[in-house]
Design a protein around this motif. Sequence first.
Motif: not given
Ligand SMILES: *[C@@H]1O[C@H](CO)[C@@H](O)[C@H](O)[C@H]1NC(C)=O
Length: 361
Positions: A67-69
């Motif tokens: 789920g992470a970016n």
């Molecule tokens: C990841 O990036 C998306 C789009 O930029 C954002 O909506 C989401 O909240 C982010 N997720 C995390 C876990 O940071």
Amino acid sequence: MLLLSLVVMLLQLGRGCCGLPFYNGFYYDHVMNDKGNGNGNGNGEVHFNGVKLVVETPEDAIFTYRGANITLPCRYHYEPTLETPRKIRIKWSKLREDNTKERDVLVAIGLKHRSFGEFRGRVHLRQQGKQEASLVISDLRLQDYGKYRCEVIDGLEDESGIVELELRGVVFPYQPHHGRYRLNFHEAKKACEEQDAVIASFEQLFKSWEEGLDWCNAGWLLDGTVQYPISVPREPCGGKLAPGIRSYGERHKNLHYFDVFCFSSALKGKVYYLAHPEKLTLEEAKQACQDDGAELAKVGQLYAAWKFFSLDRCDAGWLADGSIRYPIAFPRPNCGPPEPGVRSFGFPDKGKFGVYCYKLN
Ligand SMILES: *[C@@H]1O[C@H](CO)[C@@H](O)[C@H](O)[C@H]1NC(C)=O
């Protein structure tokens, strides 16, 4: 070979645009340019005499969770430093388990880029710094762990570096409803997916063994081998050999039947023990979760909640596969063995129990 497939891909990427120079089926953009239009030093010399392209990636693995970016860092530079910026292409690919074949992730020329397969729409380049070619993957999936190649192509120069991405997670042994050693490799993979998990790799199993996993039934792993982790050597589990991972080696993926080791990472949403006045049958449990705007939790979800949110509840409850389990993060008397873990009572045919539900948010 690698270069050729890249060239083909770049051609597809640039199709209908720009009239790219074409030579013998190869795309010799820079070389032709250098000779033709002054991108070189004016003497018709090829740029790369004595200039080296260097690609840098981190040596240590990047750790993250589902789920992470995440950003996979990659930088490049020239030695000696070049005055004028050069047009380069960037290609990210993912190595397969056996480190041989690769899968395309993203290809970029200038501002144009294209992503592929399961990465489509989930990846982009980060080029904030000069000479940066980092890859951002969003909403990381369980299958995304592994090794990625960052490749920088400048004309015919082609350099690359590897970034390893690891997910923090939990490995659990899985046995289906109908009993021990009932899954061939393909069914094993599917069984994990049905529990919101993936079949574990050897590295993941090994790591869990280091953390104390001990399981005396052999299970499939992603590489097609069948193994099991033993921390406390005993007679029926490979005898008095030293603690370790016992291996049956590679097995026939269609004809041989075992259990499976599954891998899950952090959870989106939450698992909880449903407050309910009485104990329930499986059917009633399913309905009770639905009435609460949730669904029956899967085994992988319960393990993830136990591992990452220290879910601790000394009440046996139904899960979606019809098994009865409960998670103990803080061991105490009357709640199973002295180690933390998810306790299992198997798959009862009848009886009434509590229930664990799963809600996305
Ligand atoms: C990841 O990036 C998306 C789009 O930029 C954002 O909506 C989401 O909240 C982010 N997720 C995390 C876990 O940071």
